[in-house]
Structure formats: structure tokens, C-alpha cells
Enzyme design. Structure first.
Site, PDB file in Angstrom:
ATOM      1  CB  SER A   1      -1.070   0.035   1.234  1.00 44.47           C
ATOM      2  OG  SER A   1      -0.272   0.198   2.223  1.00 44.47           O
ATOM      3  CB  CYS A   2       1.958   4.084  -1.724  1.00 45.36           C
ATOM      4  SG  CYS A   2       0.956   3.814  -3.184  1.00 45.36           S
ATOM      5  CG  MET A   3      -1.129   9.273   0.075  1.00 48.22           C
ATOM      6  SD  MET A   3      -1.232   9.017   1.675  1.00 48.22           S
ATOM      7  CE  MET A   3      -0.887  10.782   2.403  1.00 48.22           C
TER       8      MET A   3
ATOM      9  N   GLY B   1      -1.633   4.731  -4.724  1.00 47.43           N
ATOM     10  CA  GLY B   1      -1.624   3.600  -5.392  1.00 47.43           C
ATOM     11  C   GLY B   1      -0.468   3.233  -6.395  1.00 47.43           C
TER      12      GLY B   1
ATOM     13  CB  SER C   1       0.958  -0.043  -3.514  1.00 48.40           C
ATOM     14  OG  SER C   1      -0.177   0.497  -4.502  1.00 48.40           O
TER      15      SER C   1
END
Length: 100
Positions: free
Chosen positions: A80-82, A84, A87
Site C-alpha cells: 500500500s501507499c498513498m 496506489g 504500490s
């Protein structure tokens, strides 16, 4: 937007349900983002720039650095990231290293 190899995009609710299983959640945001926006419970933070190196570490070194058992190439992993983008990059890196 969260990515996994089986479901290209997951909602937060789907991720919470997945976390009830034996899935490793790797948050690839930078450490300052974790400090500023908060840690996702039961995730480990490996910034995207460190991910390729981390996934090739000796398992003992990985456990020492990230306080988590290193995933096997067949283990379920979610990135996950902020927004997408990172990720999806993380998923590409992991796939190129042989993670399924």
C-alpha cells in the site's frame, strides 16, 4: 487504492478482512509520510526505494531490521501507499524478484 497480486485494487475494508488471514502488509510510503499521516495497523514500513534490497535480504537480517518474518516468495503480500502508484511499482518489483 491497495494492490495485491490476486486483486489489483483493494478497498480498506477488503484489506482489513485480508489481515485476518496470514497476509503480510507492506506500506511502501516514505517514513516522513508515516510520521505525518500515521501507520496502518499491523503493517510494516519499507519505503519503495528500499524494497528491492529488502526483499533480497538474508531472512535473519530482514527480521532484525523490520521486526517481521521475511515473506517467502509464495506468501501472500499486500503493498500500500498513498495513492496506489508506488504500490503498483512495488508489486512489479516483487513479481520481478520471483514473488507470486
Amino acid at each position: 487504492s491497495l494492490c495485491s497480486s490476486e486483486a489489483p485494487s483493494l478497498s480498506y475494508r477488503q484489506l482489513k478482512d485480508l489481515k485476518k488471514t496470514d497476509v503480510l502488509h507492506i506500506d511502501v510510503r516514505e517514513r516522513w509520510e508515516i510520521d505525518r499521516f500515521g501507520k496502518i495497523p499491523a503493517s510494516i514500513n519499507i519505503p519503495l526505494g528500499e524494497l528491492v534490497e529488502a526483499l533480497q535480504m538474508d531472512p535473519a537480517e530482514f527480521k532484525e531490521q523490520y521486526r517481521q518474518k521475511m515473506p517467502a516468495k509464495s506468501d501472500p503480500v499486500v503493498f500500500s501507499c498513498m495513492a496506489g502508484t508506488r504500490s503498483k511499482q512495488a508489486l512489479g518489483f516483487a513479481t520481478s524478484l520471483g514473488f507470486s
